[in-house]
Scaffold this motif. Structure first.
Motif, PDB file in Angstrom:
ATOM      1  N   TRP A 199     -22.351 -13.306  22.991  1.00 34.30           N
ATOM      2  CA  TRP A 199     -21.301 -13.710  22.118  1.00 34.30           C
ATOM      3  C   TRP A 199     -21.890 -13.760  20.612  1.00 34.30           C
ATOM      4  O   TRP A 199     -21.042 -13.806  19.863  1.00 34.30           O
ATOM      5  CB  TRP A 199     -20.521 -14.938  22.383  1.00 34.30           C
ATOM      6  N   TYR A 200     -23.220 -14.083  20.538  1.00 35.02           N
ATOM      7  CA  TYR A 200     -23.661 -14.427  19.362  1.00 35.02           C
ATOM      8  C   TYR A 200     -23.915 -13.028  18.454  1.00 35.02           C
ATOM      9  O   TYR A 200     -23.842 -12.935  17.458  1.00 35.02           O
ATOM     10  CB  TYR A 200     -25.283 -15.063  19.355  1.00 35.02           C
ATOM     11  N   HIS A 201     -24.245 -11.959  19.284  1.00 36.49           N
ATOM     12  CA  HIS A 201     -23.912 -10.710  18.416  1.00 36.49           C
ATOM     13  C   HIS A 201     -22.488 -10.426  18.219  1.00 36.49           C
ATOM     14  O   HIS A 201     -22.354 -10.050  17.061  1.00 36.49           O
ATOM     15  CB  HIS A 201     -24.423  -9.644  19.572  1.00 36.49           C
ATOM     16  N   PHE A 202     -21.435 -10.753  19.003  1.00 36.76           N
ATOM     17  CA  PHE A 202     -20.195 -10.863  18.334  1.00 36.76           C
ATOM     18  C   PHE A 202     -19.937 -11.653  17.083  1.00 36.76           C
ATOM     19  O   PHE A 202     -19.279 -10.952  16.281  1.00 36.76           O
ATOM     20  CB  PHE A 202     -19.165 -11.263  19.815  1.00 36.76           C
ATOM     21  N   VAL A 203     -20.405 -12.620  17.189  1.00 39.24           N
ATOM     22  CA  VAL A 203     -20.412 -13.674  15.980  1.00 39.24           C
ATOM     23  C   VAL A 203     -20.925 -12.796  14.558  1.00 39.24           C
ATOM     24  O   VAL A 203     -20.305 -12.698  13.741  1.00 39.24           O
ATOM     25  CB  VAL A 203     -21.164 -14.840  15.996  1.00 39.24           C
ATOM     26  N   GLY A 204     -22.101 -12.092  14.966  1.00 41.36           N
ATOM     27  CA  GLY A 204     -22.762 -11.317  13.936  1.00 41.36           C
ATOM     28  C   GLY A 204     -21.750 -10.106  13.484  1.00 41.36           C
ATOM     29  O   GLY A 204     -21.668  -9.827  12.305  1.00 41.36           O
TER      30      GLY A 204
END
Length: 425
Positions: A199-204
């Motif tokens: 999900w941190y990649h999704f935030v990016g």
């Protein structure tokens, strides 16, 4: 460098009146005379792994020579730091300076735990990177100073890419996708290991689209997952995830994606540079095949948006040594010590001009170009509860990966998302 950013929690009743220092000091705690701050000891909390021993020793020596005061570094663990710091800031003698996760800063600033550093910003912060400094500002005031960040890159297996006939790393999102498809067509390797809940990649991706995960509804924050920019990020994620065999209902740590990559049958993954060390530990022979590149964006002139996870340095509002604390920050945040930290730890420094210190560190060099275009989760105290398990953003992603439309998935988690945003801080 492996670390876990822990979301901020609310802090109650921590305003402590600032008393004057003892000895020959005036009412605002400033020392006078040739002896400077002789006899004083500044307490500084830093997190485990954030600052090397040599960095601390060099800084302490120069600080003492400049101020005649000593500095006492106390190493803290991330596990349990929220409650420990909350308690310490409410007591009569809190740490004078402390490291604080960039996503933690707003909650502590809101409740009065942090000293206003606006004067320090004017003096030494003119060229702090805007993307790093954003998390240190709350309600228009400077409540911390940006120290360093890290962000995700593409870690790839050079042998697999060469076996697929790919001669160069991609510069755009479409080139990246096409290269991964080529790997799938021309080799037996899994093109990319991308679990459904990274999900941190999704935030990016959301940051790259210029989107926001929350929006203001009257005097409260609510879910913004149905926004077209967030939807576009989810669709990009799903497009790439379809090239992966990774589970749609797990994150990058379940199992550790570095260990999956270590088997030599995965073309790439999106992660922190230190995760390559996980792969090497599991399979030392893979080290020679590991490469890194910046996550490509929609166009070649701008990398993909990334989540900037890192730390700020703050001064306790209840510290009786605020002037001395600012003298410490002037040194700690100077080009000398920022550059030394970047070179040793491979972290992104707080100024663009200092990125040259990353030369020779392949993972850090790959991460650096995207930092300018990065961001964080929403910098509001209300965000704290959102990240608690089960994280509704992860639930949303899994629903999209398994076939629900982004609108349906957003509706599925909306009540829980809004409930968490409404929790009292």
């Amino acid at each position: 460098m492996k670390r876990k950013l822990i979301a901020a929690i609310g802090i109650a009743g921590m305003m402590v009146s600032i008393a004057a220092c003892g000895g020959d000091s005036d009412d605002d705690g400033k020392k006078s005379g040739a002896d400077g701050y002789a006899g004083e000891t500044l307490t500084v909390w830093v997190m485990d792994g954030s600052s090397p021993d040599d960095w601390q020793a060099d800084l302490a020596k120069e600080f003492e020579a400049k101020t005649k005061a000593k500095v006492k570094f106390e190493i803290q663990k991330w596990n349990g730091i929220q409650q420990k710091l909350t308690t310490a800031l409410s007591e009569e003698n809190p740490p004078d300076v402390f490291e604080i996760g960039n996503t933690q800063t707003p909650a502590y600033a809101k409740t009065g735990g942090l000293a206003d550093l606006s004067d320090l910003k004017k003096e030494i912060g003119a060229d702090w990177s805007e993307s790093l400094n954003e998390s240190a500002v709350f309600d228009g005031k400077q409540y911390a100073a940006p120290w360093w960040v890290v962000n995700r890159v593409v870690v790839y297996n050079k042998k697999i890419w060469a076996d697929a006939g790919i001669k160069d790393t991609p510069k755009t999102r479409d080139e990246f996708y096409n290269d991964l498809k080529t790997i799938g067509e021309k080799t037996d390797a899994e093109p990319i290991y991308l679990p459904g809940q990274n999900w941190y990649h999704f935030v990016g991706l959301v940051i790259g689209e210029g989107g926001e995960l929350v929006k203001k509804d009257g005097d409260k924050y609510v879910s913004n997952l149905d926004d077209p920019k967030v939807v576009a990020a989810a669709e990009t994620y799903k497009k790439f995830q379809a090239l992966s065999k990774a589970p749609k209902d797990k994150d990058e740590a379940t199992p550790q994606q570095g260990e999956v990559f270590a088997n030599g049958k995965v073309g790439s993954f999106i992660g922190m540079g230190w995760e390559a060390a996980t792969a090497i530990k599991a399979n030392p022979k893979i080290e020679k095949d590991i490469g890194y590149f910046t996550i490509p964006g929609a166009t070649a002139d701008k990398p993909e948006g990334v989540f900037l996870g890192g730390s700020n340095l703050a001064v306790a509002a209840g510290s009786k040594k605020q002037d001395l604390a600012k003298e410490f920050l002037k040194l700690a945040l100077s080009d000398k010590y920022e550059g030394q930290l970047a070179k040793t730890n491979g972290v992104i420094p707080n100024k663009e001009a200092l990125k040259s210190n990353l030369k020779g560190n392949a993972a850090a060099e790959a991460a650096a170009p995207a930092a300018e275009f990065g961001g964080t989760t929403p910098l509001i105290p209300e965000w704290a509860a959102v990240e608690n398990d089960p994280n509704p953003i992860k639930t949303y992603l899994t629903a999209v990966m398994k076939g629900k439309s982004p609108a349906e998935a957003a509706k599925q988690v909306e009540d829980e998302f809004n409930k968490r945003l409404a929790q009292q801080q």
